[in-house]
Motif scaffolding. Structure first.
Motif, PDB file in Angstrom:
ATOM      1  N   UNK A 218       1.071  -0.975  -0.072  1.00 19.29           N
ATOM      2  CA  UNK A 218      -0.220  -0.206  -0.273  1.00 19.29           C
ATOM      3  C   UNK A 218       0.942   1.752   0.117  1.00 19.29           C
ATOM      4  N   UNK A 219       0.659   2.437  -1.025  1.00 27.44           N
ATOM      5  CA  UNK A 219       1.005   3.637  -1.406  1.00 27.44           C
ATOM      6  C   UNK A 219       0.576   4.628  -0.739  1.00 27.44           C
ATOM      7  N   UNK A 220      -0.186   4.840  -0.714  1.00 24.66           N
ATOM      8  CA  UNK A 220      -1.288   5.461   0.168  1.00 24.66           C
ATOM      9  C   UNK A 220      -2.418   4.582   0.630  1.00 24.66           C
ATOM     10  N   UNK A 221      -2.298   5.213   2.207  1.00 26.98           N
ATOM     11  CA  UNK A 221      -3.389   3.479   2.908  1.00 26.98           C
ATOM     12  C   UNK A 221      -4.340   4.505   4.216  1.00 26.98           C
ATOM     13  N   UNK A 222      -5.283   4.966   3.344  1.00 27.78           N
ATOM     14  CA  UNK A 222      -6.463   5.972   3.986  1.00 27.78           C
ATOM     15  C   UNK A 222      -8.125   5.128   4.362  1.00 27.78           C
TER      16      UNK A 222
END
Length: 540
Positions: A218-222
């Motif tokens: 995961x690069x952007x975990x939101x």
């Protein structure tokens, strides 16, 4: 320009601060050997040093007179001025200790008269780990052109607003972060994971122009984030790894125009169970990996237009999606579009004819199916159904036929249902396929009853010609009657003799085969007509 709750991106921030804005200039100790600085940059520092209301330390000749770093940082914080480090200096001469930053922010301070205190730092190398976990910071925080040596920890923090512009970070830990304003991470380079899981932002989240790289996962975990305005990640937003916003609630929509997301063989964007007003993947948007919006709720429009999608097997996985409108018009698409069990107000299928697009449509319901804003023509609608790549499913055909009935196009509805029967026939065993072909040829599965009349007219014509050329002979036991070849052919075709000529006349020679064939054909026509008609009446 303020973003409010519109979800739109504000005007671009200026690259340099206004001339009159005060600044604290940390350009190195007096008398130290310094590398050459460009004329424009030097002019900037001179203007800032001479600006009214600020503190200038660039001209001090006595090192002992310089305030300690905490004092300088506090002075800039209280006055809301920029703390500027000359980018022409070596990294060691631009160091700002992360512990000092945390100490100033956590201590807080009253601003000078008429000034809101805020932390504004430009050009620094932030050494150490900035730890604001579970802290409350009441003042705005802004960093520009800074480089972070360690991942900032904002876990559970409560911030007024935070802005990172053109910074370099090894990652960011913002789980459970609360921001009473905007969260800006613009034109930054993040060489690790950007963690914003379960964070809450009352304003907008701006990621435009940033580059995030974590190819291993995961690069952007939101996941689970709540945004009061919009998520703006366009204009060169580039991610290597998965962008995960599963379960997020974003009031102002998700804007991904021009974004480039890549997780080859995996999931480029996971937006399952997303709740938002719009999702725009358009204007040069690229996704190398699946685009997932399973069970998402989009009250407005989901747009996939002028985009490039390359999934390993499925390009768009929208199973269970609920959307007001879905617009499909990609420039390139590799992989299936899964719309099974989706509920969509209007589907706009503007996919170019040159794209070989497979779809999953079982359970899809919609109020409108449009091409270029108009109801889809029946030929295009049948081609749309033919994109279904799985085994035969009746629902997509019933759904399209119901749509045409609502429009009052009963003929188009019958054509779709005929296509359904033909597709069903191809999935059945050979004996049933043969019966299906007979029903199709004779009466079009009941949707073309006029075919029975055409077949009967042809057979009557054949019988008339045959029995005019080789008339049948009168049966002696029967009363003498006048022979009419046309009526005789009809009497043979009708399963129940209506004219009595069949008993009064006997075919001769080879015409007996013709008579028998007419009798058999009559029964087949009647059976097919009854079966097809009952099928249609039963369905309708």
């Amino acid at each position: 320009m303020t973003t409010g709750d519109t979800g739109t991106e504000p005007d671009a921030e200026p690259d340099a601060e206004p001339d009159a804005e005060p600044v604290v200039d940390l350009t190195g100790e007096a008398g130290a050997q310094r590398p050459a600085v460009s004329a424009g940059r030097a002019s900037f520092f001179r203007r800032q040093a001479g600006a009214g209301g600020g503190q200038s330390l660039a001209g001090d000749s006595r090192a002992g007179d310089r305030p300690d770093p905490v004092t300088r940082l506090r002075a800039a914080f209280r006055s809301g001025t920029w703390l500027v480090f000359d980018p022409g200096l070596p990294d060691d001469d631009r160091v700002l200790d992360a512990d000092l930053v945390a100490k100033v922010l956590l201590a807080g301070a009253a601003g000078t008269s008429g000034v809101v205190p805020r932390l504004r730092v430009r050009g620094a190398v932030i050494r150490g780990r900035l730890d604001l976990s579970f802290a409350t910071v009441a003042s705005p925080v802004e960093f520009r052109e800074c480089r972070w040596e360690r991942i900032p920890d904002l876990t559970g923090a409560y911030l007024r607003s935070i802005s990172l512009t053109e910074c370099e970070l090894p990652g960011l830990d913002g789980r459970l972060l609360s921001v009473e304003g905007d969260l800006r991470i613009r034109r930054c380079i993040v060489s690790g994971r950007l963690m914003l899981e379960n964070c809450r932002v009352t304003g907008a989240v701006h990621l435009s122009g940033s580059r995030v790289s974590n190819p291993a996962g995961r690069a952007v975990a939101a996941g689970g984030m709540e945004i009061g305005a919009g998520l703006v990640a366009r204009d060169g937003f580039r991610v290597r790894g998965t962008v995960r916003i599963i379960g997020a609630r974003i009031a102002g929509g998700v804007q991904l125009q021009g974004a480039d997301l890549a997780d080859p063989g995996g999931v480029a964007l996971c937006a399952d169970e997303l709740v938002t007003s719009s999702l725009r993947c358009s204007d040069g948007f690229r996704a190398d990996g699946e685009l997932q919006v399973r069970n998402a709720e989009i009250s407005g429009e989901m747009t996939v237009r002028r985009s490039h999608l390359h999934g390993p097997r499925v390009a768009i996985r929208a199973r269970g999606l609920s959307a007001g409108e879905l617009r499909l018009a990609p420039d390139t698409l590799l992989g299936l579009i899964d719309l099974s069990r989706a509920r969509i107000g209007a589907v706009r299928d503007d996919i170019g004819g040159g794209l070989d697009v497979g779809m999953r449509l079982d359970g899809l319901t919609y109020d409108h199916l449009l091409v270029g804003g108009s109801p889809i023509p029946v030929a295009r609608g049948c081609a749309w159904l033919a994109r279904e790549k799985d085994r035969y499913r009746p629902h997509p055909y019933e759904q399209l036929a119901a749509y045409y009935r609502r429009l009052g196009h009963d003929g188009d509805a019958r054509r779709v249902l005929l296509m359904k029967q033909r597709r069903r026939r191809d999935s059945r065993p050979l004996p049933l396929r043969i019966c299906g072909y007979l029903l199709d040829w004779i009466v079009g599965y009941g949707y073309r009853p006029w075919l029975a009349g055409a077949w009967m007219a042809l057979l009557v014509l054949i019988g008339t010609v045959v029995f005019s050329t080789w008339p049948p002979v009168h049966v002696p036991e029967q009363p003498l009657r006048h022979l009419d070849p046309v009526v005789y052919a009809v009497d043979l075709l009708v399963p129940v003799s209506a004219f009595g000529l069949q008993e009064s006349f006997e075919p001769v020679g080879g015409t007996r085969w013709v008579a028998d064939a007419l009798i058999v054909a009559g029964w087949l026509l009647a059976t097919a007509l009854v079966a097809g008609t009952s099928r249609v009446l039963g369905r309708n």
